[in-house]
Structures are given as C-alpha cells and as structure tokens.
Design a protein around this motif. Structure first.
Motif, mmCIF file in Angstrom:
data_model
loop_
_atom_site.group_PDB
_atom_site.id
_atom_site.type_symbol
_atom_site.label_atom_id
_atom_site.label_comp_id
_atom_site.label_asym_id
_atom_site.label_seq_id
_atom_site.Cartn_x
_atom_site.Cartn_y
_atom_site.Cartn_z
ATOM 1 N N GLN A 91 24.839 36.055 49.434
ATOM 2 C CA GLN A 91 24.471 36.349 48.051
ATOM 3 C C GLN A 91 25.695 36.616 47.197
ATOM 4 O O GLN A 91 25.765 36.205 46.048
ATOM 5 N N ARG A 92 26.680 37.299 47.745
ATOM 6 C CA ARG A 92 27.897 37.570 46.995
ATOM 7 C C ARG A 92 28.603 36.255 46.666
ATOM 8 O O ARG A 92 29.081 36.053 45.559
ATOM 9 N N TRP A 93 28.654 35.350 47.616
ATOM 10 C CA TRP A 93 29.280 34.042 47.421
ATOM 11 C C TRP A 93 28.543 33.239 46.355
ATOM 12 O O TRP A 93 29.159 32.598 45.512
ATOM 13 N N GLN A 94 27.210 33.306 46.366
ATOM 14 C CA GLN A 94 26.416 32.586 45.377
ATOM 15 C C GLN A 94 26.637 33.156 43.980
ATOM 16 O O GLN A 94 26.719 32.405 43.007
ATOM 17 N N GLY A 99 28.974 32.487 38.618
ATOM 18 C CA GLY A 99 29.843 32.940 37.537
ATOM 19 C C GLY A 99 30.913 31.913 37.189
ATOM 20 O O GLY A 99 31.185 31.650 36.006
ATOM 21 N N ILE A 100 31.523 31.320 38.206
ATOM 22 C CA ILE A 100 32.539 30.283 37.974
ATOM 23 C C ILE A 100 31.922 29.085 37.266
ATOM 24 O O ILE A 100 32.496 28.551 36.303
ATOM 25 N N LEU A 101 30.757 28.655 37.710
ATOM 26 C CA LEU A 101 30.103 27.505 37.077
ATOM 27 C C LEU A 101 29.664 27.824 35.646
ATOM 28 O O LEU A 101 29.744 26.952 34.771
#
Length: 172
Positions: A91-94, A99-101
C-alpha cells in the motif's frame, strides 16, 4: 471561456465533487458525487458554447452510466466499502506511485497549456453540431464504438452471473 470567476467556481465544484467521490466510504454517495461532477462538466460545455455535448454528458454519463453503476452496487450489495487491512509495503508503494503519477499529470497539463497554439489563450471554436459529431463517430470510430457496447454488455452479464452465484452460495 468567458468569466474567469465562473471557471474558478465551477472548477472548485468539480474538484470538490471528485474528492468527495474518491473519499466517500459509501459507494452510493460516491456515485452521487460522480453525478455532481458530470453535471459540472456539462456546465463547462455550455459555457464553451457546446450545448449538444453538454446534453449528451448529462444524458449518457450522469443518466445511463451512473444508473448502471448504482444498479451494480445494489445488485452486489456493496454499499459500504470495506476498510483496507494493514498498511503494508504494498500500500505504501502504491501511494507513492499514485503521488508521482499525479504530479506527472499536473506537470504535463501545465506544459500543454503553455504550449497552446491558440493566440491569446483563446480556445478555437469547433463544429459540435449533432450531424458533425454523428458523422465523425460513425465514420471514423465505428469499430471502437461497437466494441465499447459489447464490452459494457459483457461486463453487465458478468456482474449478473457473479451476483447470482453469490446469492445462491448464501442459500445453500
């Protein structure tokens, strides 16, 4: 586009409705926020002097598609969204990727606005009459239009099958 204050007011409503749709814990409320967002976008089209596209926006999206969403929500009994379990690495990675996208989308939007070909930042007028739109849709995009219809039909049949097997499993 007209009055910048009107644009800012409508943009604030559209953004607030989109955030309400994303953050709502109730799926029915989320669908109603989506209706508000679609209606605001339709007002944008009216301000841009495209009343036919605004009518299609309200009729097709705010009418038919959201009714389909509500039907599926009620059929599956998924009014309340389940809380996510844990806060693991996945979930943290997602969230980081989302946010980057999102930042990339904002950056691309600003670059596209800065490189606009229209003089003085005005939007060029296009012919949005029903005849022109119908010819463009059915001459150049007939296959994607029909494939979208088949895809929606297949999705609806899948939902009915999943809904029936779920209810049959509860009875047994």
């Amino acid at each position: 586009m007209g009055n910048p204050l009107l644009f800012i007011f409508l943009a604030a409503i559209a953004i607030a409705a989109a955030l309400g749709m994303l953050l709502s814990r109730n799926a029915v409320h989320s669908a109603l926020f989506l209706v508000l967002n679609f209606a605001t976008i339709a007002v944008f089209y009216v301000v841009l002097n495209a009343p036919f596209i605004a009518m299609v926006q309200v009729t097709v999206y705010a009418g038919a598609i959201v009714v389909l969403f509500l039907f599926v929500i009620m059929l599956l009994g998924a009014e309340q969204l389940q809380a996510l379990s844990g806060g693991g690495v996945g979930q943290r990675w997602q969230r980081i990727l989302a946010g980057i996208l999102a930042l990339a989308l904002v950056a691309v939007t600003f670059v596209a606005l800065l490189q606009s070909d229209a003089p003085g930042g005005e939007i060029p007028m296009i012919d949005s009459s029903p005849t022109t739109l119908g010819l463009a849709l059915f001459e150049g995009y007939l296959l994607p239009f029909e494939l979208t219809g088949v895809l929606l039909l297949a999705a609806m049949i899948g939902v009915v099958v999943l809904g029936k097997s779920k209810k049959r499993g509860e009875d047994a």
